[in-house]
Design a protein around this motif. Structure first.
Motif, PDB file in Angstrom:
ATOM      1  N   VAL A  32      66.562  71.790  70.652  1.00 15.46           N
ATOM      2  CA  VAL A  32      65.899  70.722  70.021  1.00 15.46           C
ATOM      3  C   VAL A  32      65.643  71.220  68.693  1.00 15.46           C
ATOM      4  CG1 VAL A  32      63.425  69.910  70.177  1.00 15.46           C
ATOM      5  CG2 VAL A  32      64.956  70.027  72.066  1.00 15.46           C
ATOM      6  N   CYS A  59      54.368  72.575  75.655  1.00 19.86           N
ATOM      7  CA  CYS A  59      55.746  73.127  75.824  1.00 19.86           C
ATOM      8  C   CYS A  59      55.668  74.360  76.594  1.00 19.86           C
ATOM      9  CB  CYS A  59      56.278  73.734  74.264  1.00 19.86           C
ATOM     10  SG  CYS A  59      57.832  74.581  74.281  1.00 19.86           S
ATOM     11  N   PRO A  60      56.715  74.453  77.775  1.00 22.12           N
ATOM     12  CA  PRO A  60      56.563  75.227  78.720  1.00 22.12           C
ATOM     13  C   PRO A  60      56.984  76.799  78.285  1.00 22.12           C
ATOM     14  CG  PRO A  60      58.539  73.984  79.078  1.00 22.12           C
ATOM     15  CD  PRO A  60      57.621  73.353  77.863  1.00 22.12           C
ATOM     16  N   THR A  61      57.513  77.033  77.117  1.00 32.10           N
ATOM     17  CA  THR A  61      57.896  78.427  77.051  1.00 32.10           C
ATOM     18  C   THR A  61      57.222  78.672  75.363  1.00 32.10           C
ATOM     19  OG1 THR A  61      59.963  77.522  75.766  1.00 32.10           O
ATOM     20  CG2 THR A  61      60.218  78.618  77.947  1.00 32.10           C
ATOM     21  N   ALA A  63      57.307  77.207  72.405  1.00 40.37           N
ATOM     22  CA  ALA A  63      58.376  77.450  71.560  1.00 40.37           C
ATOM     23  C   ALA A  63      57.847  76.683  70.202  1.00 40.37           C
ATOM     24  CB  ALA A  63      59.780  76.717  71.920  1.00 40.37           C
ATOM     25  N   ILE A  64      56.947  75.972  70.526  1.00 41.73           N
ATOM     26  CA  ILE A  64      56.486  75.067  69.260  1.00 41.73           C
ATOM     27  C   ILE A  64      55.079  75.796  68.593  1.00 41.73           C
ATOM     28  CG2 ILE A  64      55.565  72.852  68.414  1.00 41.73           C
ATOM     29  CD1 ILE A  64      57.012  71.568  70.986  1.00 41.73           C
ATOM     30  N   LEU A  73      59.486  75.410  65.271  1.00 40.14           N
ATOM     31  CA  LEU A  73      59.951  75.236  66.508  1.00 40.14           C
ATOM     32  C   LEU A  73      61.187  76.388  66.631  1.00 40.14           C
ATOM     33  CD1 LEU A  73      61.274  72.115  68.360  1.00 40.14           C
ATOM     34  CD2 LEU A  73      62.812  74.042  68.337  1.00 40.14           C
ATOM     35  N   CYS A  78      63.337  77.835  72.989  1.00 42.62           N
ATOM     36  CA  CYS A  78      63.040  76.199  73.822  1.00 42.62           C
ATOM     37  C   CYS A  78      64.246  76.214  74.798  1.00 42.62           C
ATOM     38  CB  CYS A  78      63.700  75.402  72.637  1.00 42.62           C
ATOM     39  SG  CYS A  78      64.048  73.708  73.201  1.00 42.62           S
ATOM     40  N   ILE A  79      63.832  75.799  75.830  1.00 40.36           N
ATOM     41  CA  ILE A  79      64.900  75.632  77.224  1.00 40.36           C
ATOM     42  C   ILE A  79      65.296  74.354  77.173  1.00 40.36           C
ATOM     43  CG2 ILE A  79      63.762  77.574  78.413  1.00 40.36           C
ATOM     44  CD1 ILE A  79      62.431  75.007  80.242  1.00 40.36           C
ATOM     45  N   GLY A  80      65.069  73.476  76.356  1.00 44.78           N
ATOM     46  CA  GLY A  80      65.613  71.987  76.155  1.00 44.78           C
ATOM     47  C   GLY A  80      65.154  71.102  77.393  1.00 44.78           C
ATOM     48  N   CYS A  81      63.709  71.384  77.536  1.00 40.74           N
ATOM     49  CA  CYS A  81      63.367  70.439  78.668  1.00 40.74           C
ATOM     50  C   CYS A  81      63.170  69.126  78.195  1.00 40.74           C
ATOM     51  CB  CYS A  81      62.041  71.037  79.439  1.00 40.74           C
ATOM     52  SG  CYS A  81      60.469  70.695  78.265  1.00 40.74           S
ATOM     53  N   GLY A  82      63.092  68.796  76.798  1.00 41.46           N
ATOM     54  CA  GLY A  82      62.932  67.457  76.500  1.00 41.46           C
ATOM     55  C   GLY A  82      61.555  66.970  76.326  1.00 41.46           C
ATOM     56  N   ARG A  83      60.431  67.519  76.818  1.00 41.27           N
ATOM     57  CA  ARG A  83      59.375  67.022  77.032  1.00 41.27           C
ATOM     58  C   ARG A  83      58.590  66.578  75.437  1.00 41.27           C
ATOM     59  NH1 ARG A  83      55.333  70.731  80.191  1.00 41.27           N
ATOM     60  NH2 ARG A  83      56.446  69.760  81.786  1.00 41.27           N
ATOM     61  N   CYS A  84      58.945  67.577  74.656  1.00 43.60           N
ATOM     62  CA  CYS A  84      58.482  67.044  73.050  1.00 43.60           C
ATOM     63  C   CYS A  84      59.290  65.960  72.704  1.00 43.60           C
ATOM     64  CB  CYS A  84      58.640  68.392  72.262  1.00 43.60           C
ATOM     65  SG  CYS A  84      60.250  69.023  72.043  1.00 43.60           S
TER      66      CYS A  84
HETATM   67  S1  SF4 Z   1      62.395  70.955  74.579  1.00 45.62           S
HETATM   68 FE1  SF4 Z   1      60.873  71.489  75.904  1.00 45.62          FE
HETATM   69  S2  SF4 Z   1      60.957  73.859  75.629  1.00 45.62           S
HETATM   70 FE2  SF4 Z   1      62.099  72.935  73.760  1.00 45.62          FE
HETATM   71  S3  SF4 Z   1      60.499  72.667  72.269  1.00 45.62           S
HETATM   72 FE3  SF4 Z   1      60.323  70.947  73.404  1.00 45.62          FE
HETATM   73  S4  SF4 Z   1      58.909  71.054  74.944  1.00 45.62           S
HETATM   74 FE4  SF4 Z   1      59.454  73.075  74.402  1.00 45.62          FE
END
Ligand code: SF4
Lengths: 267, 500
Positions: A32, A59-61, A63-64, A73, A78-84
């Protein structure tokens, strides 16, 4: 039909990358990145949806980073979960880039959208490839799993399948660390692998280059705080090239290897 | 809704535990595993037994001041590895266990040594040091020596160490040490946000992201009493079956490579790459991460369904012709026939799952027996079974299953085209416990989750690879060196799942 002729009828399967751009990469959610230049982010805060501080907290890790004026960022977390991306598409976007490897850990942290364009990176890659050729010898690679989830191994192995076929770039897996130029390390840095990883590293001759493959190897990802890991492999061996992604695609790993080769040439 | 029913039995004393499990098994159940979970300052020893569509949970609580209980293994041989792992992770000693050396984290080897902290007690960010000195058995008798293989090997492998023990006369024994890559994933679920738990599940065994995410989400959905809508269930099925095809091909790629079948190797590797690309075209990720969401799937497929059908049909036709050819290649078959045959007694004791079990005559397949999610909406797959128990039998099972998976994906895509309604529904998870079982490529994957105050308080994860790998050394009856690559590939274990 015998095996030999079966192969011939398929024609060319192997990617021309890095000599030519390979379109396959376009649909990856590699990592991301930030959508807009920093100045616009302040304006963006007026938009509907959660505030950036809320997005950062979710953000689960972690990263932000958000401290009022500056949004950052860390692609190494970032694990790419896509939540952001889902909650603030005006600010975050999936980057289809395949070429995310960096030679400095800090370079994985993006604070603005001034990332190099794909064309720029491609030009750089061609230059690197030319240098690999100029080296006039093959590059030998050793892999160590230091606590991966197993997907990085599949993506590394894929580089030797007929689609990627890195042997044509003169890159080979070696049976002994004593012949290895490049060490690919995957996994979150499992404590039980600290010794074996160190021994492999020490057995390699100089010049040697270490590539941390994947978000877990860079930062530990979601198991960073576990009793059994060390939050990435950076505290176990000196890392030269960082390849983000959970897991990184074969192209991203290949790009990391090409950067590694460049370092081998330079040392 | 998940058809699995979770029954929590009245707590028993740890003295009664072995008896209770034994009784549950005598009623026709199969042993799923035994796990240690924190219960305040005590340790809960949780045994799981599956009978029909009922998962029985039997718990005895061990006081940490006297951390021991009578082992299950003497009466329930399938508990062998589970109790070793339980001992490593909690320090609780199963008394009467035949071989309690460290398996997944060798800190438990220092038992009795005050000041030792076991993984179950570790605070977030507290790093424990595995005590490799606690490993026993380097030399076990006069004239006996051991040859270590791994954890770092040439080639690209997940880390695992094998020890070949030989006295030069008898058939050498193989021992497995998976602890090197232990990440403590199960413990990371504790305290997690329910949605974040999904990302962690996807990385428990990273090549089995869809199976884990589905099992995790289904456990919470069953606790919430929520049924996944048809589109969500069907898209989960499509991805789960593509994941199965990719894994079964991986096993075949390794077998072909080992047998020196260079063309078969290259072609199968190409097909596997195409399967991963198809997955990525459908969802944006080569391992299907982000597909499963609580209550269904994150969204519609990103690829036109007709196009997905075309790509899979083309791939299937080519693959079929190559598999037929491969299974007529004597130099390939000769390497598998009789290789790594599991002795029937060992199979009866340990009840292996997935292709390893089905290759030894155990006709269990959760897709058929539990008919969960999308498997109720399309024609059920036939359970592929072979009796011989060798690497060839496992390969034949996988070939049947690849064919079955291809038609399931095609059926699933057609059903998706005709289905309507939402892709997911809201899930309001109450406190309590939920369980789910899905048929991962390696066999039944079990999740049991506990929710407290809207967060996960505990997750028990039973991977098929862990369950089956306890039998790995029993598959070596002959020449360890020449058979190794075939037996290893025919087990197709995910080491991430074995080490945890
Ligand atoms: S995609 Fe998920 S892990 Fe990556 S920055 Fe966004 S919230 Fe965090």
């Amino acid at each position: 039909m015998p095996w030999v002729t079966r192969w011939l009828r398929e024609g060319v399967l192997t990617t021309r990358y890095p000599a030519r751009r390979d379109d396959y990469g376009a649909h990856f959610r590699a990592t991301v990145t930030l959508q807009t230049p920093r100045e616009q982010l302040t304006a963006g805060r007026a938009r509907p949806g959660p505030t950036l501080a809320e997005v950062a907290a979710r953000c689960p890790t972690s990263a932000i980073g958000e401290d009022g004026a500056v949004l950052s960022l860390d692609r190494g977390r970032c694990i790419g979960c896509g939540r952001c991306v889902a909650s603030r598409p005006d600010v975050f976007r999936f980057s289809p880039e395949l070429e995310g490897a960096e030679v400095a850990r800090e370079a994985l942290v993006v604070a603005t959208s001034e990332a190099p364009t794909t064309e720029d990176v491609e030009g750089a890659m061609r230059a690197l490839h030319a240098r690999t050729r100029a080296l006039r010898r093959s590059i030998h690679v050793r892999h160590v799993d230091a606590g991966s989830d197993g997907s990085e191994e599949w993506e590394i192995k894929a580089l030797w399948n007929p689609v990627y076929d890195v042997q044509r770039l003169g890159i080979f897996l070696t049976a002994s660390p004593r012949h290895a130029d490049v060490l690919l390390v995957t996994g979150a840095g499992a404590s039980g692998m600290a010794g074996p990883l160190r021994r492999t590293y020490e057995a390699m001759p100089e010049p040697k280059v270490v590539v941390a493959v994947g978000t877990e190897a860079i930062s530990g990802g979601l198991v960073a705080s576990s009793y059994a890991t060390r939050g990435g492999v950076g505290s176990l061996v000196p890392v030269d090239v960082w390849v983000p992604g959970s897991p990184p695609s074969p192209f991203a790993i290949l790009h990391g290897m090409i950067r590694a080769v460049d370092l081998v040439v330079g040392r | 809704m998940n058809t699995l029913r979770l029954v929590t039995e009245e707590p028993v004393t740890t003295e009664e535990l072995a008896e209770a499990v034994h009784t549950a098994l005598a009623d026709g159940g199969t042993f799923v595993g035994v796990f240690g979970v924190p219960r305040g300052s005590a340790v809960g020893v949780v045994a799981l037994v599956l009978g029909g569509a009922t998962l029985r949970r039997i718990e005895g609580v061990v006081d940490r001041r006297s951390p021991k209980y009578p082992a299950l293994t003497p009466t329930v041989p399938g508990a062998l590895w589970y109790e070793r792992a339980l001992h490593d992770l909690t320090g609780v000693v199963p008394i009467g266990h035949p071989r309690l050396d460290p398996l997944v984290f060798p800190v438990g080897g220092q038992e009795g040594d005050l000041g030792v902290r076991f993984p179950i007690d570790a605070a977030p960010n507290e790093r424990l040091v595995p005590a490799t000195r606690a490993l026993s058995g380097q030399v076990v008798g006069e004239g006996v020596f051991t040859i270590p293989y791994g954890p770092v090997r040439s080639g690209v492998f997940e880390s695992v160490e094998y020890l070949v023990e030989t006295d030069g006369e008898d058939i050498p024994r193989l021992r497995v040490r998976p602890y090197h890559k232990h990440r403590g994933v199960a413990a990371q679920f504790r305290g997690q946000d329910l949605e974040d738990g999904l990302w962690l599940a996807e990385r428990y065994e990273g090549t089995l992201s869809v199976a884990h995410a589905t099992a995790y989400a289904s456990a919470l959905e069953s606790l919430a009493g929520v049924e996944v809508p048809p589109r969500g269930a069907l898209l989960r099925l499509v991805h789960a079956e593509l994941e199965r095809i990719a894994h079964h091909l991986d096993s075949m790629i390794r077998l072909s490579e080992g047998a020196g079948q260079a063309v078969a190797y290259a072609r199968l590797a190409w097909y596997r790459e195409r399967v991963l690309r198809l997955i990525a075209s459908l969802c944006g990720h080569r391992f299907g991460r982000g597909v499963v969401a609580l209550g269904g799937v994150a969204g519609p497929p990103q690829l036109d369904l007709a196009e997905a059908r075309r790509e899979l049909s083309d791939l299937a036709a080519r693959l079929e012709s190559d598999l037929e050819r491969l299974m007529l290649t004597p130099s390939f078959l000769d390497r598998l026939r009789g290789t790594g045959a599991l002795p029937p007694e060992a199979v009866a004791k340990h009840q292996p799952v997935g292709p390893v079990g089905r290759g030894s005559g155990i006709a269990a397949d959760a897709r058929v027996q539990l008919a969960y999610g999308g498997y109720r909406l399309v024609a059920a797959p036939a359970v592929a079974v072979r009796q011989a128990g060798d690497a060839l039998a496992r390969q034949q099972v996988r070939i049947d299953e690849v064919r079955g998976s291809i038609s399931l994906v095609l059926d699933g895509l057609s059903a998706l085209r005709d289905a309507s309604g939402p892709w997911r529904v809201g899930v309001d998870v109450p406190d309590g416990q939920g369980a789910a079982i899905v048929e991962a490529p390696q066999g039944a994957l079990v999740y049991l989750v506990e929710v407290n105050g809207g967060r996960l308080s505990e997750a028990i994860v039973r991977t098929a690879s862990f369950h089956n790998f306890a039998l790995f050394s029993s598959a070596f009856q002959g020449d360890i060196l020449t058979d190794f690559v075939f037996i290893e590939a025919s087990f197709d274990a995910s080491m991430a799942g074995v080490a945890g």
